[in-house]
Design an enzyme around this catalytic site. Structure first.
Site, short mmCIF file in Angstrom:
data_model
loop_
_atom_site.label_atom_id
_atom_site.label_comp_id
_atom_site.label_asym_id
_atom_site.label_seq_id
_atom_site.Cartn_x
_atom_site.Cartn_y
_atom_site.Cartn_z
CB THR A 11 -0.91 0.04 1.25
OG1 THR A 11 -0.08 -0.11 2.40
CG2 THR A 11 -1.96 -1.05 1.20
N GLY A 13 5.22 3.03 -0.33
CA GLY A 13 6.67 2.93 -0.40
C GLY A 13 7.21 1.85 -1.33
NE ARG A 34 -1.08 -2.49 8.93
CZ ARG A 34 -0.29 -1.84 9.77
NH1 ARG A 34 -0.37 -2.07 11.06
NH2 ARG A 34 0.58 -0.96 9.31
NE ARG A 35 -1.69 2.29 5.02
CZ ARG A 35 -0.61 3.06 4.90
NH1 ARG A 35 -0.71 4.35 5.07
NH2 ARG A 35 0.57 2.52 4.62
CB VAL A 59 2.22 -9.41 8.45
CG1 VAL A 59 2.12 -9.12 6.96
CG2 VAL A 59 2.94 -8.29 9.19
CE1 TYR A 151 12.79 -1.44 10.90
CE2 TYR A 151 14.95 -0.42 10.68
CZ TYR A 151 13.81 -0.97 10.10
OH TYR A 151 13.70 -1.04 8.72
CE LYS A 155 13.22 -4.33 8.43
NZ LYS A 155 12.49 -4.95 7.33
CB VAL A 184 14.08 4.00 1.02
CG1 VAL A 184 13.35 4.11 -0.32
CG2 VAL A 184 15.10 2.87 0.99
CG PHE A 188 11.04 3.64 7.33
CD1 PHE A 188 10.89 2.30 7.64
CD2 PHE A 188 12.05 4.35 7.97
CE1 PHE A 188 11.72 1.68 8.59
CE2 PHE A 188 12.87 3.75 8.90
CZ PHE A 188 12.70 2.41 9.21
P1 NDP Z 1 6.26 2.37 4.27
O1 NDP Z 1 5.86 2.81 5.63
O2 NDP Z 1 6.07 3.32 3.14
O3 NDP Z 1 5.55 1.00 3.90
C1 NDP Z 1 5.38 -0.03 4.83
C2 NDP Z 1 4.39 -1.05 4.27
O4 NDP Z 1 4.30 -2.14 5.16
C3 NDP Z 1 3.00 -0.46 4.10
O5 NDP Z 1 2.47 -0.91 2.88
C4 NDP Z 1 2.23 -1.05 5.26
O6 NDP Z 1 0.90 -1.28 4.84
C5 NDP Z 1 2.95 -2.39 5.47
N1 NDP Z 1 2.83 -2.86 6.85
C6 NDP Z 1 3.43 -2.37 7.94
N2 NDP Z 1 3.06 -3.04 9.04
C7 NDP Z 1 2.19 -3.99 8.61
C8 NDP Z 1 1.44 -4.99 9.27
N3 NDP Z 1 1.52 -5.17 10.59
N4 NDP Z 1 0.64 -5.79 8.53
C9 NDP Z 1 0.56 -5.63 7.19
N5 NDP Z 1 1.25 -4.71 6.52
C10 NDP Z 1 2.04 -3.88 7.21
O7 NDP Z 1 7.81 1.97 4.39
P2 NDP Z 1 8.85 1.32 3.36
O8 NDP Z 1 8.26 1.11 2.04
O9 NDP Z 1 10.08 2.11 3.47
O10 NDP Z 1 9.11 -0.08 4.09
C11 NDP Z 1 9.03 -1.33 3.44
C12 NDP Z 1 10.08 -2.26 4.04
O11 NDP Z 1 11.37 -1.73 3.77
C13 NDP Z 1 10.00 -2.42 5.55
O12 NDP Z 1 10.25 -3.78 5.88
C14 NDP Z 1 11.14 -1.54 6.07
O13 NDP Z 1 11.62 -1.97 7.31
C15 NDP Z 1 12.15 -1.73 4.95
N6 NDP Z 1 13.17 -0.72 4.85
C16 NDP Z 1 12.85 0.62 4.70
C17 NDP Z 1 13.87 1.55 4.59
C18 NDP Z 1 13.60 3.00 4.49
O14 NDP Z 1 14.52 3.81 4.77
N7 NDP Z 1 12.42 3.44 4.10
C19 NDP Z 1 15.28 1.13 4.56
C20 NDP Z 1 15.49 -0.28 4.75
C21 NDP Z 1 14.47 -1.15 4.86
P3 NDP Z 1 -0.41 -1.00 5.68
O15 NDP Z 1 -0.14 0.13 6.63
O16 NDP Z 1 -1.47 -0.71 4.65
O17 NDP Z 1 -0.66 -2.29 6.36
C1 8X3 Z 2 15.51 1.69 7.43
C2 8X3 Z 2 16.81 2.40 7.36
O1 8X3 Z 2 18.58 3.65 8.72
O2 8X3 Z 2 16.25 3.94 9.38
O3 8X3 Z 2 15.66 0.34 7.67
O4 8X3 Z 2 17.39 1.88 9.83
S1 8X3 Z 2 17.25 2.97 8.91
#
Ligand code: NDP
Ligand code: 8X3
Length: 251
Positions: A11, A13, A34-35, A59, A151, A155, A184, A188
């Site tokens: 949904t 990122g 979830r959204r 999840v 966190y 990871k 990214v 987040f």
């Molecule tokens: P966003 O917050 O933009 O997206 C997170 C996504 O995860 C949403 O679609 C959300 O959907 C879903 N989500 C979160 N919790 C749940 C849950 N309990 N059940 C179902 N869905 C869930 O962040 P990103 O796109 O950045 O994050 C995606 C992944 O990348 C994550 O695992 C994050 O840890 C990882 N990551 C991100 C980085 C960054 O700097 N942004 C760097 C490294 C890793 P909804 O709310 O609709 O359920």
């Molecule tokens: C997301 C990147 O630097 O916030 O996993 O941990 S950081």
């Protein structure tokens, strides 16, 4: 026949950008989150390119994960590619003042949620002796930074699970690999700082962070390699970033 990819966290990122690039490249999609409004909107937008089915579940909810995945209609029930992307950070506090609710949300979502979804899909991959699992880790899977404690622990667990899954699923010809992004710009940081947009924006101030599309491009590259090539572990950072704590904010 086109392959079917199931993407958790579609949904927003990285997950949403991945759904878009895979749809445009003719992969069938199961998008999860979830959204509901966002899932519906994305499904409508991507239906122009491919067949899309959406699943609404948290999840962390074991029953819902298995119920939803087993409810997939025949046309979407064979999952060739699982992208374990759903996850977030909640809070950025020292261990002594961290919120237990935040810890639970991260441990339950980033680790247990990834396990539940994998457990629901791995058996069919074993039966077919084929499949590809991509786990989205983080640079936080490779190093720990101040206040990142739980966190980073979740990871690091994803990193360990990625390696363990690859070993255990090796006899069945199933590919398992992780992509570990650095910073990214997605929702987040809004989630991490609970909607405090000033704090969230400050994270990416003064440099060019990665965009969700950068990671989506890489995921598309990873899933489109020939069968004998498995990208097992890939770390990607913005050029301005050298480690979790070293970011050149003049780039
Ligand atoms: P966003 O917050 O933009 O997206 C997170 C996504 O995860 C949403 O679609 C959300 O959907 C879903 N989500 C979160 N919790 C749940 C849950 N309990 N059940 C179902 N869905 C869930 O962040 P990103 O796109 O950045 O994050 C995606 C992944 O990348 C994550 O695992 C994050 O840890 C990882 N990551 C991100 C980085 C960054 O700097 N942004 C760097 C490294 C890793 P909804 O709310 O609709 O359920
Ligand atoms: C997301 C990147 O630097 O916030 O996993 O941990 S950081």
């Amino acid at each position: 026949m086109s392959k079917t990819a199931l993407i958790t966290g579609a949904t927003s990122g990285i997950g949403k950008a991945t759904a878009i690039i895979l749809a445009k490249n003719n992969y069938k999609l199961v998008i999860c989150g979830r959204r509901e409004d966002r899932l519906n909107e994305l499904k409508t937008a991507l239906s122009e390119f491919t067949e899309v089915h959406s699943l609404l579940f948290d999840v962390r909810d074991k029953e819902a994960v298995f119920e939803q995945i087993s409810s997939l209609p025949e046309a979407f029930s064979q999952i060739d590619i699982l992208i374990n992307n759903a996850g977030n950070a909640h809070g950025l506090d020292p261990i002594q003042t961290g919120s237990i609710d935040d810890w639970d949300a991260m441990i339950d979502g980033n680790i247990k949620g990834l396990l539940y979804v994998s457990k629901a899909i791995i058996p069919q991959m074993i039966t077919r002796k084929s499949g590809h699992i991509i786990n989205i880790g983080s640079t936080a899977a490779k190093e720990v930074y101040p206040n990142g404690n739980v966190y980073c622990a979740t990871k690091h667990a994803v990193d360990a699970l990625n390696q363990g899954m690859r070993m255990d699923l090796n006899p069945f010809g199933i590919k398992v690999g992780a992509i570990h992004p650095g910073m990214v710009s997605t929702e987040f940081s809004d989630v991490r700082f609970k909607g405090d947009s000033e704090k969230a924006q400050n994270v990416y101030k003064g440099f060019s962070p990665l965009q969700a599309e950068d990671i989506a491009d890489i995921i598309h590259f990873v899933v489109s390699r020939p069968y004998h090539v498995n990208i097992a572990d890939l770390v990607v950072m913005p050029t301005a970033q050298a480690s979790s704590g070293i970011v050149n904010r003049s780039l």
